[in-house]
Write an enzyme that holds these catalytic residues in place. Sequence first.
Site, PDB file in Angstrom:
ATOM      1  N   PRO A  87       0.815  -1.219   0.000  1.00  0.00           N
ATOM      2  CA  PRO A  87       0.000   0.000   0.000  1.00  0.00           C
ATOM      3  C   PRO A  87       0.845   1.264   0.000  1.00  0.00           C
ATOM      4  CG  PRO A  87      -0.104  -1.083   2.122  1.00  0.00           C
ATOM      5  CD  PRO A  87       0.656  -1.998   1.223  1.00  0.00           C
ATOM      6  N   GLU A  88       0.446   2.220  -0.808  1.00  0.00           N
ATOM      7  CA  GLU A  88       1.110   3.521  -0.848  1.00  0.00           C
ATOM      8  C   GLU A  88       0.071   4.586  -0.503  1.00  0.00           C
ATOM      9  OE1 GLU A  88       3.471   3.951  -4.421  1.00  0.00           O
ATOM     10  OE2 GLU A  88       3.924   1.811  -4.451  1.00  0.00           O
ATOM     11  N   LYS A  99       2.402   7.175   4.246  1.00  0.00           N
ATOM     12  CA  LYS A  99       1.772   5.854   4.239  1.00  0.00           C
ATOM     13  C   LYS A  99       1.298   5.444   5.642  1.00  0.00           C
ATOM     14  CE  LYS A  99       5.297   4.598   0.895  1.00  0.00           C
ATOM     15  NZ  LYS A  99       6.403   3.672   0.629  1.00  0.00           N
ATOM     16  N   HIS A 149      -3.830 -14.650  11.157  1.00  0.00           N
ATOM     17  CA  HIS A 149      -2.726 -13.708  11.305  1.00  0.00           C
ATOM     18  C   HIS A 149      -3.161 -12.384  11.937  1.00  0.00           C
ATOM     19  CE1 HIS A 149      -0.018 -16.380   9.211  1.00  0.00           C
ATOM     20  NE2 HIS A 149      -0.977 -16.587   8.327  1.00  0.00           N
ATOM     21  N   ARG A 198       2.603 -11.062   7.226  1.00  0.00           N
ATOM     22  CA  ARG A 198       4.073 -11.056   7.224  1.00  0.00           C
ATOM     23  C   ARG A 198       4.675 -10.235   8.356  1.00  0.00           C
ATOM     24  NH1 ARG A 198       5.429 -10.322   0.938  1.00  0.00           N
ATOM     25  NH2 ARG A 198       7.533 -10.724   1.665  1.00  0.00           N
ATOM     26  N   ARG A 206      14.924  -2.740  -6.394  1.00  0.00           N
ATOM     27  CA  ARG A 206      13.470  -2.715  -6.633  1.00  0.00           C
ATOM     28  C   ARG A 206      13.214  -2.637  -8.135  1.00  0.00           C
ATOM     29  NH1 ARG A 206      10.865  -0.204  -2.200  1.00  0.00           N
ATOM     30  NH2 ARG A 206       9.076  -1.377  -2.964  1.00  0.00           N
TER      31      ARG A 206
END
Length: 283
Positions: free
Chosen positions: A2-3, A59, A98, A116, A272
Amino acid sequence: MPELPEVEVLARHLRPLLRGKIIRGVNVRRAKVLAPTSPQKLSRTLRGAKFTGLARRGKYLLFQLNGRIAGERVTLLGHLGMAGRMFLARKNEHLPAHAAVVFDLGGANFIYEDTRYFGRLTLDVSAATRLGPEPLSKGFQPRAFARALKRSRQPVKVKLLDQTLVAGVGNIYASEVLFRARLSPKLAANKLTSGQIKRLWHAIRVVLAEAVRCGSTVPLNFGRGKSDGLFYFGRAPGTPDFYEEQLRVYDREGQPCPNCRRPIKCVTQAARSTYYCPHCQRA
Ligand SMILES: [Zn+2]
């Protein structure tokens, strides 16, 4: 990942759902995401606190609460990391495997899930104080932006990921912005001409504003599916056909450029992936 646009869409979704809700219980299942706040401290601070507002900075999500003690103001900082989700669910629904932190709001649970555990939910808000200007605010000034670029020899794509330059641009939107500005991702930041900097400044605002607008009109399934559909706009499974693909170059290696129909290229910069059109982005 997400940005700014995805986090903004999430903030707009959560704000009215959380406003006025009181935290009755705090269940920390992955203490790692709170660091450096301890589970005890989080629980002590937030039990009995009431959500009053929700802001976004870069963010980050900034949850504002009134503490149990009269006049006490608390800010809770959230970051979705790579794959985090935040949503409300009915109390009788099973918690996801999670679930990292669960707030009992009485009738509902507010769940932060992170498969994660790269995200954050913490009382330490220092990360949000080290950010550059908000790209969609008046504080994002072309002259200060130009000065900051002149101080860097990094390729402009890599520099755009620096959150002190401008807050909220990540790997996906950096590629999209450079395509919009018709700039090569490999140009050194300090070699950009004033005309190129203006194009870049403008492209950042247009691309991010468009993505926020777009995300606000898409039916997203916050917390109710395998994914919220928040990421890679237009490509989420189950998204209606009428929804047009929004990303023009990101993750489209080998596919035709929307402008010139030549194939999109992918290169690695600072570990990246960067996607661009070598023909349209020659400058
Ligand atoms: Zn092209």
